[in-house]
Design an enzyme around this catalytic site. Structure first.
Site, PDB file in Angstrom:
ATOM      1  N   HIS A 262     -10.539  -4.444  10.554  1.00  0.00           N
ATOM      2  CA  HIS A 262     -11.127  -4.832   9.554  1.00  0.00           C
ATOM      3  C   HIS A 262     -12.560  -4.001   9.366  1.00  0.00           C
ATOM      4  O   HIS A 262     -13.002  -4.143   8.387  1.00  0.00           O
ATOM      5  CB  HIS A 262     -11.239  -6.274   8.598  1.00  0.00           C
ATOM      6  CG  HIS A 262     -10.018  -7.114   7.850  1.00  0.00           C
ATOM      7  ND1 HIS A 262      -8.936  -7.385   8.558  1.00  0.00           N
ATOM      8  CD2 HIS A 262      -9.625  -7.117   6.575  1.00  0.00           C
ATOM      9  CE1 HIS A 262      -7.831  -8.244   9.033  1.00  0.00           C
ATOM     10  NE2 HIS A 262      -8.426  -7.707   7.137  1.00  0.00           N
TER      11      HIS A 262
ATOM     12  N   GLU B 265       0.516  -1.230  -0.377  1.00  0.00           N
ATOM     13  CA  GLU B 265       0.254  -0.188   0.150  1.00  0.00           C
ATOM     14  C   GLU B 265       0.534   1.288   0.263  1.00  0.00           C
ATOM     15  O   GLU B 265       0.290   2.464  -0.775  1.00  0.00           O
ATOM     16  CB  GLU B 265      -0.793   0.210   1.122  1.00  0.00           C
ATOM     17  CG  GLU B 265      -2.292  -0.644   0.850  1.00  0.00           C
ATOM     18  CD  GLU B 265      -2.423  -1.820   1.378  1.00  0.00           C
ATOM     19  OE1 GLU B 265      -1.216  -2.708   1.421  1.00  0.00           O
ATOM     20  OE2 GLU B 265      -3.400  -2.726   0.964  1.00  0.00           O
TER      21      GLU B 265
END
Lengths: 363, 409
Positions: free
Chosen positions: A157, A88
């Site tokens: 998450h 990322e």
């Protein structure tokens, strides 16, 4: 008793989705899922401007982790739709660098949780650069991905980052609810010369909303910073965004049936900027207000709305203090019995309305 | 103990006591580089054998021809940067420059060598040690000094400061260590995307070389065959931490692992120039990324807040400065090779000093950005697409772009 509109906006059961088939012969569909809305919006923007490209994990060959970019690789090829390694920080910086050069990246995060790995590139390299360069270096980029909880994906998450990004000068932050939001806001974001963070919702991807010719037009855009009155009312204002609006609309029906209260539900659509005039106007009209969000209460979107109202002349029109409905202050638990307490739901929104109106347990 | 002679190499992974030069490619004496005028305009340069070391590639030729005027230009460039940085040093101590200020004295051969090897269509991106690059990429000394002093005539109109200078083909000036490496990879991605033949030189230091995002960048660049030259300015110290104390492997030109690398004597402008040309050529041929390690040294501390002596000895600094100074070497070469007389070189020095001093004077006299709200709030967003209101320190001071005035008054 269900209205047609409610039937269409109610969250479908897990496993179901209303897929609208748009064939040339049948003409424009009457409903569309948010997934297809975003898909089509990206397709149109890729078509319209050769400088636009999509980059992220699994966006190409996998057709998108949540199938948002289905078919785009086939149509546009690997130059415009780029699969990345699981890096990322690297690919986000790469997208920002490409934007420095004048391209218009759509940088997709599989979930916004993973964007934390790249947050320096989003804030320090993207958001602040136009200012630091004295206006020499604009950064036309969109960072998008599902934000907030899915179902049972647990603590790492499930976080909602609206407040974090909403705080940063130099960013714009949008959070669509309906298909018309998803299409209109995302297209505006891609065309916007500033960095825009688009916070989607995984559970909304499969939800269907009504569409018409106007919404489906390739040039359909919604200005960033404009809220929408989803449901007009006169007794209490509910400020919310994204999937929580499902609960707000259900709660509005419940309090109408139970107490004859007409709630005004405002779809913020934009976190930065917040549509303050719309918020103040609604408060002045109804004299009572609550906010509903999935993020943690501390330093959140609701906190900001309450503070803004308190500092404004709209405060004088409140007949009771505002109340925030938020995610609860724990890392998200996994077991459903506990996860049910982690995020707002319809009964909790009803309790909020009852509190500010001194109804039910507060009567 | 100093190792004399250019063919001996100090083992890089052996820990050395502080009072030794940690690693030298060459303890250079100016006579090691040879030059031969071939005609009125051209000189044939012959670099010493240890100027380059290749990793998974054949290093560039040691012998090459170049214009005499090129050498003169490079000398003037280096002297101007040197003088500019020394002025900044003085102004910082006089408190006319605030915050951070990172000097590049000693490292001039890298910025000058690269700029002379590339075109205006290529890109450069670097860290906060960026003043020399900003100048080489086209900003005037007045614009650089103006920015340092927070003036409106500064390269970023006073909004950025020392670490945030930008220009055409120059993307900073970046404050976060290592962040520029994925950004530079993205600039190269854009060239690749557009199919032009240009490249991006992405510079970072020995300290940044250990950043994870550097490894992430290497991976994508190699995977996608991007035209990026990763150039590590190894000046032996990441702030106060020597390379020995920060890096398990100090061969930064090998860190690309699957990316070919080139180690270069960064104190020799004639080597850095040749290396930069080689690198540009490499990526233009579509061979993908390259990692260069410019072995160099900074005379000043990490920044103006660092005297630079608590983690290295004054003797070390003095030794490098007297034996390996890039400016002094090129000066001697030009005289030895008949390119310029001692008198002419002295004049170059005087001219550079005069230019820098006059530009500093102009910048010093120039105004700061007016203390007005419309300037404060300008450029948070692209004009015409601002959000309606930006908050001031107190609600009353919030700014409306539509009104071009205070929002709530």
């Amino acid at each position: 008793m269900f209205s047609i509109k409610r039937a269409l906006t109610k969250a479908p059961a897990v496993g179901q989705s209303f897929r609208a088939l748009a064939t040339a012969a049948a003409g424009a569909p009457k409903t569309m899922t948010v997934r297809d809305g975003i898909n089509k919006a990206m397709e149109e923007e890729l078509e319209r401007d050769p400088d636009v490209f999509l980059m992220g994990e699994e966006v190409a060959q996998y057709n998108g982790a949540y199938k948002i970019s289905r078919g785009l690789l086939d149509k546009f090829g690997p130059k415009r739709v780029v699969d990345t390694p699981i890096t990322e920080m690297g690919f986000t910086g790469l997208c920002v660098g490409a934007a420095f050069s004048g391209l218009k990246p759509i940088c997709e995060f599989m979930t916004m949780n993973f964007a934390m790995q790249a947050i320096d590139q989003i804030i320090n390299s993207a958001a602040k650069t136009y200012y630091m360069s004295g206006g020499k270096l604009p950064v036309n980029i969109v960072f998008r991905g599902p934000n907030g909880a899915a179902a049972g994906v647990a603590a790492q998450h499930s976080q909602d980052y609206s407040a974090w990004y909403g705080a940063i000068p130099g960013l714009k932050v949008i959070s669509p609810y309906s298909v018309s939001d998803a299409r209109g806001l995302l297209k505006s974001a891609i065309r916007d010369p500033n960095p825009v963070v688009c916070l989607e919702n995984e559970l909304l991807y499969g939800q269907s909303f009504p569409v018409d010719e106007k919404i489906l037009s390739p040039d359909y855009t919604i200005p960033i910073g404009e809220a929408e009155i989803l449901r007009e009312g006169k007794d209490v204002s509910i400020f919310s965004y994204t999937r929580n609006l499902n609960f707000c609309l259900e709660a509005a029906d419940i309090v109408r049936d139970k107490y004859g209260v007409e709630a005004e539900v405002i779809n913020l659509r934009s976190i930065k900027p917040l549509d303050l005039p719309a918020i103040f106007k609604s408060v002045i009209k109804t004299h009572h207000a609550i906010t509903v969000e999935s993020g943690f209460a501390s330093f959140g979107v609701g906190s900001e709305i309450v503070a803004q109202v308190m500092e404004s002349s709209a405060f004088d029109y409140l007949d009771s203090p505002m109340e925030r409905i938020t995610g609860c202050e724990t890392p998200t638990p996994y077991a459903k019995s506990l996860e049910d307490f982690a995020f707002p739901d319809t009964p909790t929104v009803v309790r909020g309305i009852e509190k500010v109106l001194s109804l039910g347990a507060w009567a | 103990m100093l190792r004399l002679g250019s063919n001996l190499r100090v083992a890089c992974t052996r820990a050395l006591p502080r009072n030794q030069i940690l690693r030298t490619l060459a303890t250079e004496v100016h006579a090691n580089t040879k030059g031969e005028p071939i005609d009125k305009e051209t000189v044939r340069v012959e670099l010493p054998a240890d100027s380059f070391e290749g990793y998974m590639l054949d290093p560039p030729e040691l012998t090459y021809d170049t214009e005499k005027s090129r050498l003169v230009k490079m000398y003037k460039d280096m002297v101007t940067i040197r003088r500019m940085e020394m002025s900044a040093d003085g102004l910082y101590k006089a408190k006319k420059i605030r915050g951070f200020c990172h000097m590049s004295t000693g490292q001039e051969a890298i910025a000058v060598g690269i700029e002379n090897a590339i075109t205006k269509q290529d890109d450069i991106i670097t860290s906060y040690r960026c003043h020399g690059f900003t100048y080489m990429r086209g900003a005037s000394v007045k614009e650089v000094m103006g920015e340092l002093m927070g003036k409106r005539c500064g390269v970023s109109y006073g909004k950025g400061g020392s670490m945030h200078m930008y220009g055409k083909g120059f993307y900073g000036g970046n404050g976060i260590v290592g962040a520029q490496v994925p950004l530079g990879t993205g600039l190269a991605f854009a060239h690749h995307y557009r199919g032009d033949k240009n490249c991006c030189f992405t510079l970072y230091g020995d300290g940044a070389a250990n950043q994870g995002q550097v490894a992430e960048s290497f991976n994508m660049a190699k995977l996608w065959n991007l035209p990026v030259v990763y150039a590590c300015e190894n000046n032996k110290y990441g702030m106060g931490t020597s390379i020995q104390r920060s890096s398990a492997l100090t061969d930064y030109y090998k860190r690309g692992q699957y990316i070919p690398g080139l180690k270069v004597n960064g104190m020799n402008i004639l080597a850095t120039y040749q290396a930069a040309k080689f690198a540009k050529d490499w990526v233009a041929q579509g061979k993908g990324p390259l990692v260069i390690e410019f072995e160099t040294y900074r005379y000043a501390g990490h920044s103006m807040s660092d005297p630079g002596t608590s983690y290295r000895t004054r003797e070390e600094v003095k030794s490098v400065r007297s034996k390996r100074d890039p400016v002094a070497h090129l000066k001697q070469h030009m005289i030895d090779w008949g390119i310029a007389t001692e008198k002419e070189v002295k004049q170059f020095d005087k001219d550079a000093r005069a230019y820098v001093d006059s530009q500093v004077k102009e910048a010093d006299a120039a105004p700061a950005p007016e203390a007005k709200m419309d300037i404060l709030f300008e450029d948070v967003y692209v004009p015409g697409s601002e959000i309606p209101v930006l908050r001031g320190r107190i609600r009353e001071d919030s700014w409306s772009f539509a009104k071009k005035g205070f929002a709530y008054r």
